[in-house]
Design an enzyme around this catalytic site. Structure first.
Site, PDB file in Angstrom:
ATOM      1  CD  GLU A 149     -17.866  -1.068 -52.941  1.00 56.81           C
ATOM      2  OE1 GLU A 149     -18.916  -1.545 -53.395  1.00 56.81           O
ATOM      3  OE2 GLU A 149     -16.737  -1.541 -53.163  1.00 56.81           O
ATOM      4  CD  GLU A 200     -19.722  -5.025 -49.868  1.00 60.38           C
ATOM      5  OE1 GLU A 200     -19.386  -4.792 -48.682  1.00 60.38           O
ATOM      6  OE2 GLU A 200     -20.052  -4.133 -50.655  1.00 60.38           O
TER       7      GLU A 200
END
Ligand code: NAI
Length: 729
Positions: free
Chosen positions: A119, A141
């Protein structure tokens, strides 16, 4: 500034290299320090931006960046929602500032950049990745019941469009090695590790546009928005994809990812960030993410680092053992697989069977796997030849001379197992580890057949051996700590995950999975429709529905295991409890001749070995009826509770010592639903379906009592569980 974890070095060209190096941890993560230091660093860039030509962001650690702060997530409850939202927005705000300052920023990805690491890199204008060992990028995730809450959804959707980003990156949780990352467009360049920073600087020197595509005039969402007809064709596949990911089980993560992606694609960047943060917080504060983080992060780390490796009796460290030559007795399905994984790890293997043809067939199994790997470009001819050359198929016991380890995988018969060890005991190295792959027979008894019971241990592999990660290590009464340490060293050397249990008939895994299968098969005896039983298994989140699994396991084998257990109980003067599934299994095998997949007929029909559908004759044979439909949640809970209660018994009897072993063993060994976090975590963090807050042991005990009242005493909670509930307050 000196103790900022972002080390700042500006060169003569005005390029600043920021090297992330959290002094307190082995990896950089999104902890409180990161947020402070990142804010300060972004502030400095802004203040000095006139004199900065560009930024290279890299790391001094082995990995680029480790991701979120999972420890804090495991304790977050619904009351922390606002604070978590603010923190998530704060991190997003810093990343957003970095990409909009008007200074070109390059991520120089030196190692793994998973989750938060990717990210961070996505908030840079360009990504250069080192072709280094262990370097990979991805957003895993979803596999922890979470979603990428650091702008990962907002940015991947804007980079790749919904149709690509959602299934390939966000829902799959896949990690991409450098070549795959480049192909997928997640990184822009892959270079040799020593050229990483120079390549990043070289890009800055091309005077690139210091902005993201989505911040430029005229930008539109790749692949179109959901109102475009082009997307209308692929959107319907999303829910199917989601079902595949969750297997119908109640992990809310895929649904939240999809919602955040679709809703966020229709609004501006800042609003999309808020939407992503809201969904992130809803997952972090719920029970399922905690379960999955506990199992797949903390418990997994414990087991895969050999956490149960013992010390010597005098408290000293036991030196590590390296294995050079292993003897595998029995070249059937399991022996062939064990030979393969050992040879793959560089160990010489002598694969012994009674007939040369059987031994050769065992080696042919490795040849087949390697041929496929070659075809797919996963290995080279040279490596493959070397691997196969390490396996020697034979019938000659003398070939085992010098073996530092023997694993037997002959038929499941105590007498035969003792006999094959006696045959080779005096031939192998005098301190060779002696391991049995039995799936049910007590190790202490098998050890009476050898001269060195202290070197004897259970090494229980799972089928298919090359794919299944777990090895259940079983200590016999006389097994020494040195032998256990050796067994753990071996398991790690062949890149598998060890759990350690004490001796018991069926140990831990076979015992627990047996209760699941028995509970489900017994439902047929109650006249419940077979398709309803299978549906309940799927809803619970089992990777294979119970009747389907029983066919694979083979009903003959189940009958045999029950018979052996019954005989053992009689010999010990103990009571043996018949269960309703015994009637079903006996009828299937003895009256109907349908023992499972191997026989071409079981609970399912098979055409040319392929499962064709549930056998329609089951209805008549067991008098099942669609009218006989107890609440589906009851059926789901019966399967799960049966396994959790049996696990508790294993704990009470000292078969299981460590909760991490129980959790990991249940999920990766016997397919206990992953969203639960494992058989121990499920009871500890029990949450009734739909509840936002767990009720823990208290709720578990109450539900077990309900099930016991309706379906039998085997659901009665143990004294230990009642006590845990009472202590909960
Ligand atoms: P299998 O029937 O495929 O193979 C057994 C092999 O042992 C045969 O090739 C047979 O010729 C050989 N054998 C018999 N007597 C021998 C002797 N005196 N010397 C050398 N080889 C001899 O059986 P499978 O499925 O591989 O199981 C083997 C063991 O592994 C059993 O104890 C079983 O309980 C255990 N196990 C099986 C699992 C499974 O999924 N099939 C999973 C975990 C453990």
């Amino acid at each position: 500034m000196s103790d900022n974890m972002f080390r700042w070095e500006q060169d003569g060209d005005g390029i600043v290299t920021l090297t992330m190096d959290d002094p307190d941890h082995g990896a950089n993560t999104m902890n409180a320090r990161f947020i402070d230091d990142f804010s300060e660093t972004v502030g400095r860039i802004e203040a000095e931006k006139e004199s900065i030509k560009g930024i290279v962001l890299t790391s001094a650690k082995k990995s680029f960046f480790g991701g979120g702060d999972l420890k804090s997530m495991i304790t977050a409850g619904p009351g922390d929602a606002e604070e978590l939202f603010e923190r998530s927005m704060q991190i997003k705000g810093r990343m957003r500032a970095l990409e909009t300052l008007g200074v070109p920023v390059v991520a120089a990805i030196n190692g793994a950049a998973l989750g938060g690491g990717l990210e961070l890199a996505l908030a840079c204008h360009h990504r250069v990745m080192a072709d280094a060992r262990g370097a990979k990028v991805g957003l895993p995730e979803v596999t922890l019941g979470l979603l990428p809450g650091g702008g990962g959804i907002v940015r991947t959707v804007r980079m790749f469009g919904l149709a690509q980003a959602v299934p390939n990156i966000l829902m799959s949780g896949r990690s991409f090695a450098p070549d795959k990352a480049l192909k997928a467009g997640l990184v822009d360049e892959v270079v040799a590790p020593e050229q990483l920073v120079d390549s990043a600087k070289a890009w800055i020197k091309t005077d690139p546009e210091p902005s993201q595509p989505w911040d430029r005039k005229g930008w539109t969402l790749p692949g179109g928005t959901i109102s475009d007809p082009a997307l209308a064709g692929v959107l319907p596949s999303f829910p199917a994809n989601m079902r595949k990911q969750t297997k119908g089980a109640p992990s809310p993560a895929p649904r939240a990812i999809m919602a955040a992606a679709v809703e966020g694609s229709q609004v501006d960047f800042a609003t999309a960030e808020k939407i992503e943060a809201r969904y992130f917080v809803s997952l972090v504060t719920g029970p399922i993410a905690k379960n999955m983080i506990q199992a797949f992060f903390f418990d997994m780390q414990h087991c895969s680092s050999g956490g149960a490796r013992p010390k010597a009796a005098d408290g000293s460290e036991i030196p590590r053992t390296e294995f050079t030559k292993v003897g595998v007795l029995g070249a059937g399905m399991m022996g062939a697989g064990i030979a393969y994984v050992c040879a793959k790890a560089g160990i010489e293997v002598v694969l012994k069977d009674v007939e040369q043809a059987s031994a050769d067939k065992g080696k042919a199994y490795s040849e087949k796997i390697e041929a496929k790997a070659l075809e797919r470009g996963r290995t080279t001819q040279e490596k493959s030849d070397a691997l196969l050359a390490r396996i020697t198929p034979t019938t000659d016991p003398q070939a085992l001379a010098g073996c530092d380890l023997v694993i037997e995988a002959v038929f499941e018969s105590p007498d035969l197992k003792k006999k094959v060890f006696q045959e080779i005991e005096d031939i192998v190295a005098p301190d060779a580890l002696l391991g049995s792959n039995t799936s049910t027979l007590p190790i202490t008894d098998l050890a009476t057949g050898v001269k060195r019971p202290e070197d004897f241990i259970g090494l229980h592999f799972f089928s298919p051996v090359d794919k299944m990660q777990l090895v259940e290590i079983i200590k016999g009464e006389k097994t020494t700590p040195e032998t256990l340490a050796k067994a753990i060293d071996l398991t790690l050397a062949i890149r598998k995950i060890p759990i350690v249990v004490n001796d018991s008939r069926g140990f831990y895994t076979s015992r627990v999975i047996g209760t699941f299968v028995n509970e489900a098969i017994g439902m047929l005896d109650e006249g419940i429709e077979p398709s309803t039983i299978e549906q309940a298994g799927r809803i619970a989140g089992y990777p294979a529905a119970p009747l389907q699994l029983s066919d694979e396991l083979n009903l003959n084998l189940m009958l045999k295991i029950r018979d052996t257990a019954r005989e053992a109980a009689a010999a010990a003067g103990e009571e043996f409890v018949e269960v309703s599934s015994d009637r079903v299994t006996a009828k299937m095998v003895n009256e109907l001749g349908r023992s499972g997949r191997l026989a071409g007929a079981g609970f399912y029909d098979y055409t040319d070995g392929t499962r064709a559908g549930l056998w329609p004759g089951l209805r008549e044979a067991f008098n099942t009826s669609p009218d006989n439909a107890p609440p589906l949640q009851d059926l789901v809970d019966r399967m799960i509770f049966a396994e959790v209660l049996e696990t508790q018994k294993c704990v009470d009897e000292g078969v299981i010592v460590d909760d991490a072993d129980a959790n990991i063993g249940s999920i990766i060994g016997i397919g206990f639903p992953a969203w639960t976090g494992g058989t121990r975590q499920y009871a500890r963090n029990y949450a009734a379906p739909g509840a936002t807050e767990p009720s823990g042991y208290k709720g578990f005990v109450a539900r077990a009592e309900e099930l016991a009242a309706k379906y039998g005493d085997h659901f009665l909670p143990t004294e230990s569980l009642r006590q845990a509930a009472a202590e909960q307050g």
